[in-house]
Design a protein around this motif. Structure first.
Motif, PDB file in Angstrom:
ATOM      1  N   ALA A   1      -8.335 -16.328  16.374  1.00 23.55           N
ATOM      2  CA  ALA A   1      -7.940 -14.956  16.045  1.00 23.55           C
ATOM      3  C   ALA A   1      -7.486 -14.828  14.595  1.00 23.55           C
ATOM      4  O   ALA A   1      -6.591 -15.550  14.160  1.00 23.55           O
ATOM      5  CB  ALA A   1      -6.834 -14.493  16.974  1.00 23.55           C
ATOM      6  N   GLY A   2      -8.072 -13.912  13.891  1.00 23.67           N
ATOM      7  CA  GLY A   2      -7.691 -13.666  12.504  1.00 23.67           C
ATOM      8  C   GLY A   2      -8.739 -14.211  11.536  1.00 23.67           C
ATOM      9  O   GLY A   2      -8.921 -13.677  10.444  1.00 23.67           O
ATOM     10  N   ASP A   3      -9.446 -15.254  11.948  1.00 22.94           N
ATOM     11  CA  ASP A   3     -10.472 -15.815  11.059  1.00 22.94           C
ATOM     12  C   ASP A   3     -11.572 -14.791  10.768  1.00 22.94           C
ATOM     13  O   ASP A   3     -12.185 -14.819   9.706  1.00 22.94           O
ATOM     14  CB  ASP A   3     -11.119 -17.067  11.688  1.00 22.94           C
ATOM     15  N   GLU A   4     -11.803 -13.891  11.733  1.00 22.52           N
ATOM     16  CA  GLU A   4     -12.909 -12.935  11.573  1.00 22.52           C
ATOM     17  C   GLU A   4     -12.602 -11.873  10.523  1.00 22.52           C
ATOM     18  O   GLU A   4     -13.483 -11.111  10.139  1.00 22.52           O
ATOM     19  CB  GLU A   4     -13.264 -12.296  12.931  1.00 22.52           C
ATOM     20  N   VAL A   5     -11.335 -11.812  10.074  1.00 24.69           N
ATOM     21  CA  VAL A   5     -11.004 -10.900   8.971  1.00 24.69           C
ATOM     22  C   VAL A   5     -10.366 -11.678   7.819  1.00 24.69           C
ATOM     23  O   VAL A   5      -9.733 -11.097   6.940  1.00 24.69           O
ATOM     24  CB  VAL A   5     -10.091  -9.728   9.423  1.00 24.69           C
TER      25      VAL A   5
ATOM     26  N   TRP B   1      -2.214  -5.229  12.485  1.00 25.06           N
ATOM     27  CA  TRP B   1      -3.403  -4.428  12.752  1.00 25.06           C
ATOM     28  C   TRP B   1      -3.786  -3.500  11.611  1.00 25.06           C
ATOM     29  O   TRP B   1      -4.929  -3.065  11.526  1.00 25.06           O
ATOM     30  CB  TRP B   1      -3.274  -3.729  14.112  1.00 25.06           C
ATOM     31  N   ASP B   2      -2.819  -3.250  10.687  1.00 21.17           N
ATOM     32  CA  ASP B   2      -3.228  -2.433   9.528  1.00 21.17           C
ATOM     33  C   ASP B   2      -4.211  -3.216   8.654  1.00 21.17           C
ATOM     34  O   ASP B   2      -5.156  -2.648   8.103  1.00 21.17           O
ATOM     35  CB  ASP B   2      -1.998  -1.951   8.735  1.00 21.17           C
ATOM     36  N   THR B   3      -4.023  -4.527   8.571  1.00 23.33           N
ATOM     37  CA  THR B   3      -4.999  -5.286   7.765  1.00 23.33           C
ATOM     38  C   THR B   3      -6.329  -5.384   8.507  1.00 23.33           C
ATOM     39  O   THR B   3      -7.390  -5.343   7.887  1.00 23.33           O
ATOM     40  CB  THR B   3      -4.506  -6.706   7.416  1.00 23.33           C
ATOM     41  N   VAL B   4      -6.255  -5.498   9.837  1.00 23.79           N
ATOM     42  CA  VAL B   4      -7.509  -5.581  10.602  1.00 23.79           C
ATOM     43  C   VAL B   4      -8.299  -4.269  10.458  1.00 23.79           C
ATOM     44  O   VAL B   4      -9.535  -4.274  10.412  1.00 23.79           O
ATOM     45  CB  VAL B   4      -7.219  -5.918  12.084  1.00 23.79           C
ATOM     46  N   GLU B   5      -7.564  -3.160  10.338  1.00 23.60           N
ATOM     47  CA  GLU B   5      -8.220  -1.861  10.152  1.00 23.60           C
ATOM     48  C   GLU B   5      -9.089  -1.844   8.892  1.00 23.60           C
ATOM     49  O   GLU B   5     -10.064  -1.101   8.804  1.00 23.60           O
ATOM     50  CB  GLU B   5      -7.167  -0.739  10.044  1.00 23.60           C
ATOM     51  N   ARG B   6      -8.704  -2.667   7.934  1.00 19.14           N
ATOM     52  CA  ARG B   6      -9.465  -2.687   6.673  1.00 19.14           C
ATOM     53  C   ARG B   6     -10.904  -3.146   6.867  1.00 19.14           C
ATOM     54  O   ARG B   6     -11.734  -3.033   5.970  1.00 19.14           O
ATOM     55  CB  ARG B   6      -8.748  -3.574   5.648  1.00 19.14           C
ATOM     56  N   ARG B   7     -11.204  -3.689   8.058  1.00 21.34           N
ATOM     57  CA  ARG B   7     -12.601  -4.080   8.323  1.00 21.34           C
ATOM     58  C   ARG B   7     -13.515  -2.863   8.291  1.00 21.34           C
ATOM     59  O   ARG B   7     -14.733  -2.994   8.231  1.00 21.34           O
ATOM     60  CB  ARG B   7     -12.710  -4.769   9.681  1.00 21.34           C
ATOM     61  N   LYS B   8     -12.889  -1.669   8.378  1.00 25.32           N
ATOM     62  CA  LYS B   8     -13.709  -0.450   8.392  1.00 25.32           C
ATOM     63  C   LYS B   8     -13.953   0.096   6.994  1.00 25.32           C
ATOM     64  O   LYS B   8     -14.670   1.070   6.821  1.00 25.32           O
ATOM     65  CB  LYS B   8     -13.006   0.619   9.243  1.00 25.32           C
ATOM     66  N   VAL B   9     -13.308  -0.513   5.992  1.00 22.74           N
ATOM     67  CA  VAL B   9     -13.456  -0.010   4.617  1.00 22.74           C
ATOM     68  C   VAL B   9     -14.468  -0.887   3.869  1.00 22.74           C
ATOM     69  O   VAL B   9     -14.211  -2.070   3.610  1.00 22.74           O
ATOM     70  CB  VAL B   9     -12.093  -0.038   3.883  1.00 22.74           C
ATOM     71  N   ALA B  10     -15.606  -0.305   3.559  1.00 21.90           N
ATOM     72  CA  ALA B  10     -16.710  -1.070   2.966  1.00 21.90           C
ATOM     73  C   ALA B  10     -16.259  -1.818   1.714  1.00 21.90           C
ATOM     74  O   ALA B  10     -15.534  -1.276   0.877  1.00 21.90           O
ATOM     75  CB  ALA B  10     -17.865  -0.131   2.641  1.00 21.90           C
ATOM     76  N   GLY B  11     -16.658  -3.050   1.608  1.00 19.49           N
ATOM     77  CA  GLY B  11     -16.407  -3.832   0.402  1.00 19.49           C
ATOM     78  C   GLY B  11     -15.113  -4.619   0.418  1.00 19.49           C
ATOM     79  O   GLY B  11     -14.906  -5.490  -0.426  1.00 19.49           O
ATOM     80  N   THR B  12     -14.213  -4.343   1.385  1.00 19.54           N
ATOM     81  CA  THR B  12     -12.990  -5.156   1.439  1.00 19.54           C
ATOM     82  C   THR B  12     -13.349  -6.543   1.968  1.00 19.54           C
ATOM     83  O   THR B  12     -14.379  -6.729   2.615  1.00 19.54           O
ATOM     84  CB  THR B  12     -11.927  -4.538   2.395  1.00 19.54           C
ATOM     85  N   VAL B  13     -12.457  -7.488   1.677  1.00 20.02           N
ATOM     86  CA  VAL B  13     -12.672  -8.851   2.167  1.00 20.02           C
ATOM     87  C   VAL B  13     -12.796  -8.836   3.693  1.00 20.02           C
ATOM     88  O   VAL B  13     -13.680  -9.456   4.277  1.00 20.02           O
ATOM     89  CB  VAL B  13     -11.485  -9.737   1.727  1.00 20.02           C
ATOM     90  N   GLU B  14     -11.890  -8.089   4.322  1.00 16.60           N
ATOM     91  CA  GLU B  14     -11.888  -8.029   5.788  1.00 16.60           C
ATOM     92  C   GLU B  14     -13.228  -7.508   6.294  1.00 16.60           C
ATOM     93  O   GLU B  14     -13.801  -8.054   7.242  1.00 16.60           O
ATOM     94  CB  GLU B  14     -10.764  -7.109   6.297  1.00 16.60           C
ATOM     95  N   GLU B  15     -13.716  -6.453   5.634  1.00 19.35           N
ATOM     96  CA  GLU B  15     -14.975  -5.844   6.095  1.00 19.35           C
ATOM     97  C   GLU B  15     -16.142  -6.808   5.910  1.00 19.35           C
ATOM     98  O   GLU B  15     -16.997  -6.936   6.787  1.00 19.35           O
ATOM     99  CB  GLU B  15     -15.208  -4.531   5.330  1.00 19.35           C
ATOM    100  N   ARG B  16     -16.150  -7.523   4.799  1.00 27.26           N
ATOM    101  CA  ARG B  16     -17.296  -8.412   4.532  1.00 27.26           C
ATOM    102  C   ARG B  16     -17.319  -9.563   5.532  1.00 27.26           C
ATOM    103  O   ARG B  16     -18.365  -9.941   6.045  1.00 27.26           O
ATOM    104  CB  ARG B  16     -17.207  -8.932   3.096  1.00 27.26           C
ATOM    105  N   ILE B  17     -16.162 -10.136   5.800  1.00 27.20           N
ATOM    106  CA  ILE B  17     -16.148 -11.270   6.734  1.00 27.20           C
ATOM    107  C   ILE B  17     -16.453 -10.782   8.155  1.00 27.20           C
ATOM    108  O   ILE B  17     -17.280 -11.363   8.857  1.00 27.20           O
ATOM    109  CB  ILE B  17     -14.789 -12.007   6.688  1.00 27.20           C
TER     110      ILE B  17
END
Ligand code: GLC
Length: 643
Positions: free
Chosen positions: A494-498, A526-542
């Motif tokens: 858990a967490g590696d995916e972001v 979960w606020d950092t996990v939400e960043r997976r929805k913002v294109a180009g962020t590290v979280e989103e790319r991973i």
């Protein structure tokens, strides 16, 4: 005893415990396993004069637990008996998490099911959640009550609800069963401390240091810095207890059949809450023998085989994972060997692959990877590996020394290099890990760190150099992509995916500071996990990369464990290449382990049956050679099929 004697004994035992003849399913399953059960039980406990009493108790327990099995789970058992290959499927992807760190508690975890679906993971491994002391619990691996959930996480009812919600979504639940030891706060230990002989007999308790000292001559230390020695003096008892892990984890004495039966009850109890997979913790340690290092003893295998045979009678839909972090050749033995091949555990962690992935990344070369895997025996059909980069534990460097020497590599220097590299001490290293349990006496050391920190993201984010961030993301996806295509059930922590980096705050916390494994068990915000929805962020790319891999894996029958794997020599030692084939379909996995450009001859595709145009299914595009060279960029990973 011959087969007829077996049948007679079976019939008389069934009479003794009043099994109704009409109970055909139980009787037939027991009939199939009876000789094996008996053989194993008598091998382990045949020397006693009360063996038959305990054996009757065992059969009684099997019957009772079978009757207690909920109907819905029985139907699953029947399906999986017909299709034991469900575990080998390319559709399975595991995700491991600590309930409190991930969601808060079991009820809140239910609301994360959509997240699991979004990512594509479906075998959800909840880290230990049974009742344990507030402090001194080794991340939950010191259980004080096997029948209660740790109150701050929820209740047994919450587990049952979660299990059925997961089932509805065609997902699976994995739980831990800590079989080797209990917490010193467990009722058995408490009563042993109070002087009850019956309970002292469930552990290894000694009046003085005589036997402990004999053991110490050959027992290694698991946590040499925080828990040196293998015995703990218990003042209230005035005696010594064997404590191989921490001084508050008392080793159970499996020479006592009662211990086996009690733990089997716990196993069935958890199975009946709806667990699909049970992880048997620390199985190599189950049997102690003076004069040896007391790991991987034959009896430890018999115990696992007995657990396995018993689950096949009561809850055959439940699979067992052996947690055996030992030398590679010993790990495969937990699948069962010889005539017991396939009759022990259904899954075990591919500890060697884990080390080799990190080795390949540190060296940028495939030599060690290929050599070490060559000497590993095959896995029986219907059993499979868990393939992973890291888990909640440290990364130990369990190579086979002979394999390293055969390549002209000095094993201890090589291990030193790896530790220096991943702790970031090595000049130019991209990694930022921590050294775990460096033993000044033996020179052994292990590594802690999240996948993102070890692949360079932590350093790259600190310096802010864009290319470094790009490289780190590529490395992380490269290693995960190899774990997902190698063969076996891949695990995501858990967490590696972001891209979670090390959580150093845990080192300031009283309960965690002595154990730096906590840095890689991050608390999910979960606020950092939400960043997976913002294109180009590290979280989103991973996240995007991981999700795509999972999706493509599930569409690729060649990634099931039934498919073959053949390593291919491309002539470039920076490239790791293997072909996965099922029937007449092939997918080639091609990875550049280094930060330089590699190259391969495209004729390679023709030789391996990939004729015509070839595409990389991960990148979703055709691979176009320049002349007779295909350039492979640094850390690139391709999953190649015919167009
Ligand atoms: C297993 C667990 C580890 C724990 C040990 C003792 O190896 O994975 O976290 O410390 O068992 O229970």
């Amino acid at each position: 005893m011959d087969a007829k004697d077996d049948q007679r004994l079976l019939a008389s035992l069934l009479d003794t415990i009043h099994v109704k003849r009409g109970n055909a399913e139980f009787c037939s399953r027991l009939g199939v396993r009876f000789s094996a059960l008996q053989k194993l039980f008598f091998l382990l406990y045949g020397q006693r004069n009360d063996t038959l009493y305990w054996y009757t108790e065992l059969i009684r327990l099997l019957h009772k637990s079978y009757l207690q099995r909920p109907t819905e789970l029985r139907n699953i058992d029947r399906r999986r008996e017909r299709h034991p290959e469900w575990l080998l499927s390319e559709h399975l992807v595991s995700y491991m998490l600590y309930v409190d760190r991930f969601a808060g508690d079991l009820v809140k975890l239910q609301s994360k099911i959509p997240y699991f679906k979004e990512l594509g993971v479906n075998l959800i491994h909840l880290m230990p959640l049974l009742r344990c002391p507030q402090r001194d619990n080794d991340g939950g691996y010191a259980v004080s009550n096997y029948r209660e959930v740790e109150p701050r996480l929820g209740t047994m009812q919450d587990i049952r609800s979660l299990a059925s919600m997961l089932r509805r979504e065609k997902m699976f639940l994995q739980l831990d069963l800590v079989v080797n030891h209990t917490s010193d706060q467990h009722e058995w230990a408490r009563r042993a401390r109070e002087g009850e002989k019956e309970y002292q007999d469930m552990y290894f308790i000694y009046d003085d240091r005589t036997i402990p000292e004999c053991f110490e001559e050959s027992l290694p230390e698991v946590f040499p810095l925080t828990a040196p020695g293998n015995f703990t003096y218990v003042p209230q008892m005035g005696k010594w207890a064997m404590t191989v892990f921490h001084n508050y984890q008392w080793d159970l004495n499996y020479t006592n059949p009662r211990v086996f039966l009690e733990m089997l009850k716990n196993l069935f109890f958890l199975a009946n809450q709806g667990a699909d997979v049970l992880r048997l913790d620390a199985v190599p340690y189950l049997w102690k023998r003076l004069g040896t290092h007391s790991q991987n003893q034959q009896e430890a295998h018999w115990i696992c085989q007995l657990f396995h045979a018993c689950t096949r009678v009561v809850c055959p839909g439940v699979s067992l994972v052996a947690e055996a972090v030992v030398e590679p050749k010993e790990v495969v033995r937990y699948f069962g060997e010889g005539e017991n091949k396939g009759a022990e555990c259904d899954m075990t962690y591919h500890v060697l692959l884990m080390v080799l992935l990190w080795d390949a990344l540190a060296t940028g070369e495939n030599a060690v990877f290929l050599r070490c895997l060559q000497s590993l025996p095959d896995v029986p059909s219907h059993a499979t590996w868990l393939t992973y980069l890291r888990c909640h534990d440290d990364i130990g460097l369990g190579y086979d020394d002979e394999d390293l020497r055969s390549l002209g590599i000095d094993p201890s220097l090589h291990r030193r290099y790896m530790v220096d590299f991943y702790s970031g001490r090595y000049p130019g290293s991209f990694a930022s890990g921590k050294i775990f349990m460096e033993n000044p006496r033996t020179g052994d050391a292990r590594i802690s760190g999240t996948a993102a920190s070890l692949t360079g993201l932590e350093k790259a984010l600190t310096t802010g150099v864009t290319e470094d961030v790009d490289r780190a993301i590529q490395r992380l996806l490269l290693l995960y992509g190899l774990a997902m295509s190698f063969g076996g059930v891949p695990i995501i922590y858990a967490g590696d995916e972001v891209g979670y980096c090390n959580d150093y705050a845990s080192l300031d916390e009283e309960a965690e500071k002595a154990d730096n494994r906590w840095i890689h068990r991050p608390r999910i915000r979960w606020d950092t996990v939400e960043r997976r929805k913002v294109a180009g962020t590290v979280e989103e790319r991973i996240f995007r990369g991981m999700r795509r891999m999972i999706r493509v894996r599930k569409e690729t029958g060649e990634f099931s464990f039934r498919a073959r794997r053949r390593f291919i020599d491309t002539g470039d030692s920076r490239i790791l290449c293997f072909l996965r084939s099922l029937e007449r379909r092939h997918t080639m996995v091609l990875a550049n382990l280094s930060d330089t450009f590699g190259k391969v001859d495209p004729l390679l595709f023709h030789w391996t049956g990939l004729t015509g145009k070839v595409v990389d299914r991960l990148g979703g595009r055709e691979l176009l050679p320049v002349g007779n060279t295909l350039i492979i960029p640094p850390y690139a990973l391709y999953w190649i099929t015919r167009s």
